[in-house]
Write an enzyme that holds these catalytic residues in place. Structure first.
Site: not given
Lengths: 476, 140
Positions: A203, A205, A399
């Site tokens: 994960h 950002l 994905h």
């Protein structure tokens, strides 16, 4: 994967004919190089998926498919409830509704350059990431249920973001049919202080520069311009989703024999859609989807605050938000008939083509943005859903890159500090609480995302629109 | 290696944890240590706070997954890491105490959060020498 077991239909499509208990064929979309490198477990797992009751048309594997739990990661399968079809906790995965959202900044890479270090530091300070991190929100029982019912809509009502964000999220930010009552106290306990946290593992950002445009018409509609910077957020439903996945996997394993389901692999744990366990799972899983949507919405708000402080006057608008671990009720045309199906996408992105009624008005004629995450040092991509994709894998695409090697292999090959320095020399700033975590997530431990995206494009699953290169990566 | 130990085994996307010991309970304790080692060096975690864990499952394999998942829940909800375990088994019921401390990012440098223990590569068995092995893959 041994190619002798497959029938090649085109350069990018390979079939496994039904044999044994398979009810339908299995179809893998990939080029020769990707499929040659693909783990044999993908063959075994996609073949197992094809044995499940009520499966429609075929079991599909995307170009980034790799060894998963029951379903391969990169697996797609649709079930018809009226034909004893099942819903599978393994077919959704532990990180329910894990997904990606991308925000437009309107800033060029040149404008960002002098602020890059400060943006990286400030984002790392303000967005909780990694093991043990907590968000600012503490939800009591009533607020928890409201969040699980409302998703991103709840977050916007609480002041996290704008109403206009909601149209740019699948399900318009709120998954219908969520039942917080089906979510255990343990799952809620795990989530109490985790709203607005990134998590860890893959994960992130990222600030990303748009470095190449392939489809100028779609790019213009998505507001993607070469040289400009976007923010992408990759995370999911956090502890709540993990706990729901864990609990229902067990419930379904135990319940399966009673429903006459012979599981080829315990991870394929499933229950008929029309059964108490199946319905309970759907209610809980949809609540977890809302949790993920709320989570990404709160992180978006935190990101906007950092930008507002450092670059006054910027408005980060949401381009789109996709979830790639889900089971959703959708209408699809199969053999000329329109049928209501429960489409499982495990590590696969929905990719609706032009004209789909669920798309927001301003994107309806162009198709859905399909957001593909890369790894820290490599590219990410934005694609668009196509009409042709509707006839492939129920409008689904890849994905991400998918891992090529294990975490242990990665830590043997790379050291966190050296990797951070090397990426910095390439202009990519990494901020992470864990250097070992960085080594485990080394870009070299992943497949070549460009090859995966090219295969998805050539196979007709979705069409390439833009390529993004990381500038800053906040890693959990 | 001796008769009581833990180790990791590779999985393409995640990590396998394996515990070995003279009794089923010892193998379960070692598997739990292997799981902590996915996140951090167990030696860096001071066993200063005790948490009780109870679980029950239809068979030993499901019980191993339940045990690890119960610990994952405690780690996540309490923001803790554990480094010492004492488990006792009665049929397919497990009662255990786990000792550890709160996550300290500086001290523990936690690499990754564990989402759940899975049924992949799940095995609980006794070999011909009477030694127990307990293993599965954990999703990170």
């Amino acid at each position: 994967m041994n190619l002798d077991q497959l029938k090649q239909v085109s350069d990018f499509e390979w079939h496994i004919a039904p044999s044994g208990k398979m009810r339908v064929p299995a179809v893998i979309y990939a080029d020769r190089a990707l499929i040659t490198e693909m783990d044999d477990k993908v063959h075994e797992q996609i073949t197992n998926v094809a044995t499940l009751p009520g499966i429609v048309q075929a079991a599909y594997a995307m170009p980034d498919a790799h060894w998963g739990y029951g379903f391969p990661i990169g697996g797609v399968a649709a079930f018809d409830a009226e034909e004893s079809g099942v819903v599978s906790a393994g077919g959704v995965g532990f990180d329910i509704s894990c997904g990606v959202r991308t925000l437009y900044t309107g800033l060029t890479a040149a404008e960002i350059a002098p602020l890059k270090q400060r943006l990286a530091d400030r984002l790392f300070t303000h967005i909780p990431a990694g093991v043990g991190s907590t968000g600012q929100l503490r939800l009591d029982a009533g607020e928890m249920d409201a969040m699980l019912r409302g998703g991103a809509r709840w977050a916007v009502e609480q002041g996290y973001g704008n109403k206009t964000d909601l149209d740019r999220i699948e399900e318009h930010g709120c998954m219908a049919g969520a039942e917080p009552g089906q979510v255990s106290e343990q799952a809620k306990r795990r989530q109490r202080d985790e709203i607005g946290t990134l998590g860890s593992g893959n994960h992130y950002l990222e600030l990303q520069e748009i470095v190449e445009i392939y489809d100028s018409k779609a790019a213009e509609r998505f507001r993607l311009r070469e040289g400009e910077v976007v923010v992408s957020i990759h995370c999911g439903s956090r502890g709540l989703g993990h706990q729901i996945g864990t609990e229902f996997l067990k419930r379904m394993v135990i319940a399966a024999p009673g429903y006459g389901i012979d599981l080829p692999d315990r991870e394929l744990a499933c229950a008929p859609i029309h059964s108490p366990v199946g319905q309970a799972y759907l209610g809980a899983m949809r609540a977890a989807v809302n949790c993920a949507l709320a989570n990404r919405q709160v992180i978006t708000h935190l990101t906007r605050k950092v930008f507002a402080d450092l670059v006054p006057g910027t408005h980060l608008t949401l381009i789109y938000d996709v979830s790639h671990n889900t089971c959703k009720e959708e209408w699809h045309t199969v053999g000329g008939q329109t049928r209501r199906l429960y489409v499982h996408r495990k590590g696969a992105t929905r990719a609706f083509g032009p004209g789909h009624p669920s798309l927001p008005g301003e994107l309806r004629d162009i198709g859905q943005p399909v957001l593909i995450g890369g790894s820290m040092g490599t590219a990410s991509y934005i694609l668009v859903g196509t009409e042709e994709g509707g006839t492939r894998a129920f409008s689904s695409a890849c994905h991400g890159a998918g891992r090529a090697m294990s975490r242990r292999q990665a830590t043997r090959q790379w050291h966190g500090r050296a990797l951070v320095d090397e990426l910095a020399s390439q202009g990519i700033l990494i901020r992470s609480p864990s250097l070992r975590g960085v080594a485990e997530e080394a870009p070299g431990a992943y497949k070549d995302v460009s090859a995966v995206v090219d295969a998805a494009d050539h196979a007709g699953l979705a069409r390439k629109v833009a390529k993004l290169k990381p500038l800053v990566c906040i890693k959990g | 290696m001796g008769g009581v130990y833990w180790e990791h085994f590779p999985h393409q996307a995640d990590m396998g944890v394996r515990g070995v010991g003279p009794t089923l309970a010892a193998a379960f304790e070692q598997a739990a240590l292997a799981m902590t080692a996915v996140v951090t060096d167990p030696a860096s975690v001071a066993p200063v706070m005790a948490v009780g864990v109870d679980c029950e499952a239809p068979d030993d394999e499901l019980l191993l997954v339940d045990w690890l998942n119960a610990l994952i829940l405690e780690m996540a909800a309490r923001h803790m890491l554990f480094s010492r375990f004492e488990a006792s088994l009665h049929g397919h019921r497990l009662h255990a105490t786990a000792w550890g401390e709160a996550v300290d990012v500086e001290k523990h440098q936690p690499a990754v959060e564990i989402k759940g223990a899975t049924y992949t590569e799940l095995k609980v068995e006794k070999d011909e020498t009477g030694r127990w092995l307990a293993q599965c893959v954990v999703d990170v």
